[in-house]
Write an enzyme that holds these catalytic residues in place. Sequence first.
Site, PDB file in Angstrom:
ATOM      1  N   HIS A  68       0.817  -1.215   0.000  1.00 41.37           N
ATOM      2  CA  HIS A  68       0.000   0.000   0.000  1.00 41.37           C
ATOM      3  C   HIS A  68       0.853   1.269   0.000  1.00 41.37           C
ATOM      4  CE1 HIS A  68       0.458  -0.289   4.493  1.00 41.37           C
ATOM      5  NE2 HIS A  68       0.491   1.023   4.379  1.00 41.37           N
TER       6      HIS A  68
ATOM      7  N   ASP B  56       0.122  -7.618   1.313  1.00 45.54           N
ATOM      8  CA  ASP B  56       0.535  -6.231   1.515  1.00 45.54           C
ATOM      9  C   ASP B  56       2.052  -6.087   1.591  1.00 45.54           C
ATOM     10  OD1 ASP B  56       0.161  -3.512   1.750  1.00 45.54           O
ATOM     11  OD2 ASP B  56      -0.032  -3.558   3.931  1.00 45.54           O
TER      12      ASP B  56
ATOM     13  N   SER C 283       4.628   2.562   7.997  1.00 45.24           N
ATOM     14  CA  SER C 283       4.349   1.382   7.190  1.00 45.24           C
ATOM     15  C   SER C 283       5.551   0.995   6.340  1.00 45.24           C
ATOM     16  CB  SER C 283       3.152   1.633   6.263  1.00 45.24           C
ATOM     17  OG  SER C 283       1.959   1.334   6.915  1.00 45.24           O
TER      18      SER C 283
END
Length: 467
Positions: free
Chosen positions: A200, A234, A312
């Site tokens: 992402h 992911d 992230s």
Amino acid sequence: MTPFDQPDRADQHPPAGNPFAPPVDNPFAPPSSRPVAAPGAAAPSGAPAAPETSISRAPGAPFGPPAPAPAGWGAAPTPWPERQVPQPAPLPSGAPGRRGARGRLRAVWVAPLLVLAVLAGALGGALAERALDQGDRLVDAGLPVTAQPGGAARPPESVAGIAAAVLPSVVSIQVESAQGSSSGSGFVLRQDGYLLTNNHVIAAGTADGARIDVLFADGSEEPATVVGSTRDYDLAVLKVDRAGLVPLVLGVSSEVAVGDPVVAVGAPLGLEGTVTTGIISALNRPVSAGGQEGPAFINAIQTDAAINPGNSGGPLVNTAGEVIGINSAIAQPPGIPGAAPGSIGLGFAIPSDQARRTAEQLIETGAATYPIVGVLLDQSYRGEGVQVSSESQNGQQPVSPDGPAADAGIRAGDVIVTIDGRPVTEPDELIVAIRAKAPGDTVTLGVRTGDEGTREVRIVLDERTSE
């Protein structure tokens, strides 16, 4: 009802009350990866309202206005009053003198004191003349210094020691595309320029005309290309044209325990090189995170180390400096849809065992695979365990013909209550537990049919290519 093999994106959002939020990065952050103040950006107009289980893409609010200056600030200073120097009182005159032993003793003590006073005055005057310049300021203040000019040594297992070893291998990632900009973190996977991050973080960078830039700890930047990515896990692997990088070691996440100390490193809110600490607060936490492109199912490591938008893709490391997780998501308090909670002590990381397997596939083939059982799960079921759908959905049968579940004797309407002896109560729990395995692995399911007792069923997992 949701297909167990390849969940339908429109139906795979977590159930109401699920506190797990999507990935922590802000896709609408300003282009600069080094903001002067905490960045704050709103989602573009027309973006859909985030559900209860989603997190706002805005990383935070700007600082408030400065406090007002105190009253009288800037007024002319009040002059100091003239200093009054007290005059010594005169000694009394006419005092009768005393001689003898006490007089001689007093003379013995006073004479040396007078000599010392004279010497101290002369020495002080000489020092003052040398230590003061014409502006009445000390040339050398002479303050004490540390006994160890090089600084105290930090043990390698200390937080400072871990940070010193890990920080040079952590990178910040900036993506520019026609849809806007986004940023995140990553780390060196191989010395020949391979990096690992979240899908992402770089999803917008796969569009035509998009650009991905990597900022290294030494301040240098390199453009990056996407080697491969998977939405289902992911994860994404990037490549930069640089050799001699220092990779981080992927540890064994299956050996970690609740309570183990961990360190998270990344660029929260665009602040590169940020280090936070905490512990592993839970294992095997089922997290369904994702955006409009679809959910990712993570059998996550939960940590209370501070994780914020921008973390992230960064590493979660143990006291040996080994990566045991990839920071990917944070929880959001229920009832605040669209809010950006920041760190509330509930962060989630992809286990390194999963990351290793997926990264190897992405480097070797450019794609990843995931295991399947071959059943559809009924999301509306509220009883004990997880129920296999009793009806077809979108032309797909509840139990795939010739699939692993069908070969093992599982039928439509059966209830799965355990996997490898661990109870399951939600569809997401079973999905992430299966996704944590590899195709070809064998799992044991506890299955109940109707009013019959629970039986154990061994299933060899099949394989499907990830998106």
